[in-house]
Design a protein around this motif. Structure first.
Motif, PDB file in Angstrom:
ATOM      1  N   UNK A  17       0.819  -1.207   0.000  1.00 34.40           N
ATOM      2  CA  UNK A  17       0.000   0.000   0.000  1.00 34.40           C
ATOM      3  C   UNK A  17       0.853   1.258   0.000  1.00 34.40           C
ATOM      4  N   UNK A  18       1.935   1.255   0.761  1.00 33.89           N
ATOM      5  CA  UNK A  18       2.801   2.431   0.818  1.00 33.89           C
ATOM      6  C   UNK A  18       3.478   2.688  -0.523  1.00 33.89           C
ATOM      7  N   UNK A  19       4.024   1.633  -1.128  1.00 37.75           N
ATOM      8  CA  UNK A  19       4.715   1.813  -2.399  1.00 37.75           C
ATOM      9  C   UNK A  19       3.745   2.127  -3.536  1.00 37.75           C
ATOM     10  N   UNK A  20       2.522   1.607  -3.442  1.00 42.26           N
ATOM     11  CA  UNK A  20       1.548   1.862  -4.505  1.00 42.26           C
ATOM     12  C   UNK A  20       1.018   3.286  -4.462  1.00 42.26           C
ATOM     13  N   UNK A  21       1.054   3.917  -3.286  1.00 42.59           N
ATOM     14  CA  UNK A  21       0.535   5.291  -3.152  1.00 42.59           C
ATOM     15  C   UNK A  21       1.686   6.300  -3.122  1.00 42.59           C
ATOM     16  N   UNK A  22       2.444   6.291  -2.041  1.00 41.44           N
ATOM     17  CA  UNK A  22       3.560   7.242  -1.932  1.00 41.44           C
ATOM     18  C   UNK A  22       4.644   6.956  -2.973  1.00 41.44           C
ATOM     19  N   UNK A  23       4.765   5.705  -3.375  1.00 47.11           N
ATOM     20  CA  UNK A  23       5.780   5.341  -4.360  1.00 47.11           C
ATOM     21  C   UNK A  23       5.317   5.442  -5.791  1.00 47.11           C
ATOM     22  N   UNK A  24       4.161   6.065  -6.019  1.00 36.92           N
ATOM     23  CA  UNK A  24       3.626   6.306  -7.370  1.00 36.92           C
ATOM     24  C   UNK A  24       3.560   4.997  -8.154  1.00 36.92           C
ATOM     25  N   UNK A  25       2.676   4.126  -7.706  1.00 38.39           N
ATOM     26  CA  UNK A  25       2.454   2.876  -8.411  1.00 38.39           C
ATOM     27  C   UNK A  25       3.579   1.869  -8.265  1.00 38.39           C
ATOM     28  N   UNK A  26       4.466   2.104  -7.311  1.00 39.73           N
ATOM     29  CA  UNK A  26       5.558   1.161  -7.084  1.00 39.73           C
ATOM     30  C   UNK A  26       6.840   1.521  -7.799  1.00 39.73           C
ATOM     31  N   UNK A  27       6.872   2.650  -8.514  1.00 40.42           N
ATOM     32  CA  UNK A  27       8.099   3.053  -9.200  1.00 40.42           C
ATOM     33  C   UNK A  27       9.189   3.429  -8.197  1.00 40.42           C
ATOM     34  N   UNK A  28       8.783   3.907  -7.040  1.00 43.74           N
ATOM     35  CA  UNK A  28       9.717   4.232  -5.962  1.00 43.74           C
ATOM     36  C   UNK A  28       9.463   3.293  -4.786  1.00 43.74           C
ATOM     37  N   UNK A  29      10.411   3.251  -3.864  1.00 42.10           N
ATOM     38  CA  UNK A  29      10.361   2.269  -2.777  1.00 42.10           C
ATOM     39  C   UNK A  29      10.499   2.952  -1.415  1.00 42.10           C
ATOM     40  N   UNK A  30       9.498   3.779  -1.032  1.00 42.00           N
ATOM     41  CA  UNK A  30       9.585   4.422   0.289  1.00 42.00           C
ATOM     42  C   UNK A  30       9.463   3.429   1.435  1.00 42.00           C
ATOM     43  N   UNK A  31       8.878   2.249   1.192  1.00 40.37           N
ATOM     44  CA  UNK A  31       8.712   1.273   2.271  1.00 40.37           C
ATOM     45  C   UNK A  31      10.054   0.776   2.787  1.00 40.37           C
ATOM     46  N   UNK A  32      11.038   0.636   1.905  1.00 35.55           N
ATOM     47  CA  UNK A  32      12.370   0.206   2.353  1.00 35.55           C
ATOM     48  C   UNK A  32      13.005   1.268   3.236  1.00 35.55           C
ATOM     49  N   UNK A  33      12.790   2.540   2.908  1.00 35.15           N
ATOM     50  CA  UNK A  33      13.320   3.611   3.757  1.00 35.15           C
ATOM     51  C   UNK A  33      12.615   3.639   5.104  1.00 35.15           C
ATOM     52  N   UNK A  34      11.370   3.144   5.125  1.00 35.20           N
ATOM     53  CA  UNK A  34      10.631   3.054   6.387  1.00 35.20           C
ATOM     54  C   UNK A  34      10.946   1.764   7.135  1.00 35.20           C
ATOM     55  N   UNK A  35      11.934   1.007   6.665  1.00 36.92           N
ATOM     56  CA  UNK A  35      12.414  -0.209   7.315  1.00 36.92           C
ATOM     57  C   UNK A  35      11.352  -1.313   7.356  1.00 36.92           C
ATOM     58  N   UNK A  36      10.476  -1.362   6.341  1.00 34.91           N
ATOM     59  CA  UNK A  36       9.515  -2.460   6.233  1.00 34.91           C
ATOM     60  C   UNK A  36      10.164  -3.567   5.416  1.00 34.91           C
TER      61      UNK A  36
END
Length: 334
Positions: free
Chosen positions: A184-203
């Motif tokens: 859910x995080x990567x699909x929204x904040x990561x613009x469809x999964x192109x970016x990976x903010x979840x890894x920066x959030x240590x998930x």
């Protein structure tokens, strides 16, 4: 004065005599000691792996084969850029097959269909050299690195539903909720999964498939089989492919042009991540045995890792030779 000079000599001779009198088993070489072949005990010599009747044998003189043996014992380290230090990109072979390509493989490989598997392997190598590898090289030369990273992130993220379902099936709800939050995080904040903010959030980024689930349920040993185009598998993982196909979001796309285009891009992206491992595979004495044994080691590690507790579990192996949703296949679910 002469006595003082001679005394250390007597001490040295006595020490050497005491060392020479020890039994041979007490003087085993350390791990870093190289023992000449002529002095190595016959009982400790590794058994040669069986070779299929239809295996292709190079027509070289026996003397040339013998001279090539020392070189085969120490294959080159994966260092594609020549800087002397293997980096993360150059470790793709280890990430994919669970081995650095140096040690060869496992003696526990269960491969009763080896003659047929070798024929299929040769077919896959021809297809790879003629189609997949040239496309991957062109892809890496034309597409910038940041764009390739975005493509890889997208396909990794869109595969999350397969992982979530299999984590629930393995009785790991905590990991499944983590993966759902990551998706859910990567699909929204990561613009469809192109970016990976979840890894920066240590998930944690985990990956599961139905073949691993079957292994976690108890189907552990399984005979090796190499499939055309799909590459290394086991019989257990063939059933796993059938279980994962209905869960793939890409395979639910009804528009053929869109679905096949995405699958083709995913294949090229997956192949481009393995270019650094090509030198290891091409320089192997028996490429088929190397790929087979290393792939089986990788799968065994994945299943063993699934059976550990959450805090004892190691990092997941996130690469796959040919993803199930990357092959243009009939829409069996429709």
């Amino acid at each position: 004065m002469n006595v003082v000079r001679i005394l250390p000599l007597f001490v040295l001779v006595a020490t050497l005599s005491a060392c020479a009198a020890k039994p041979a088993r007490d003087s085993a070489p350390s791990a870093g000691t190289v023992v000449p072949a002529s002095e190595a005990p016959v009982a400790d010599a590794p058994l040669a792996a069986p070779v299929a009747d239809d295996a292709v044998v190079a027509a070289e003189p026996a003397s040339a084969a013998a001279s090539a043996t020392p070189a085969a014992a120490a294959p080159p380290t994966v260092d594609a850029d020549g800087d002397g230090t293997p980096d993360a990109t150059e470790g793709d072979f280890a990430a994919l097959y669970g081995s650095d390509g140096v040690s060869g493989g496992s003696a526990a490989a269960y491969d009763p269909w080896e003659p047929l598997n070798r024929r299929v392997h040769r077919f896959n190598v021809v297809v790879d050299n003629a189609v997949a590898r040239p496309l991957a090289i062109a892809y890496t030369n034309v597409v910038p690195r940041f764009a390739r990273t975005g493509v890889s992130n997208f396909f990794s993220n869109i595969r999350s539903p397969v992982t979530i379902v299999n984590q629930f099936l393995q009785g790991r709800p905590d990991d499944a909720w983590d993966t759902m939050g990551r998706f859910l995080m990567n699909s929204t904040l990561g613009i469809g999964g192109l970016f990976d903010p979840a890894s920066k959030a240590m998930i944690a980024n985990r990956k599961e498939d139905f073949g691993q689930t079957l292994g976690a349920w108890g189907w552990r040993p399984s005979r090796y089989v190499e499939l055309p185009f799909f590459g290394p598998r086991t019989v257990r993982d063939v059933f796993g492919l059938a279980g994962d196909i209905p869960l793939s979001p890409i395979r639910q796309i009804e528009e053929d042009k869109v679905r096949i285009g995405l699958q083709g891009l995913q294949l090229v992206d997956a192949r481009s991540q393995l270019l650094a491992a090509d030198d290891i595979r091409s320089s192997a004495v028996d490429e088929y045995a190397l790929v087979r044994d290393a792939w089986l080691q990788r799968r065994n590690y994945q299943i063993e890792n699934d059976l550990r507790g959450k805090h004892a579990r190691g990092k997941d192996d996130l690469d796959s030779p040919i993803p199930v949703d990357a092959m243009p296949m009939p829409q069996w679910g429709n």
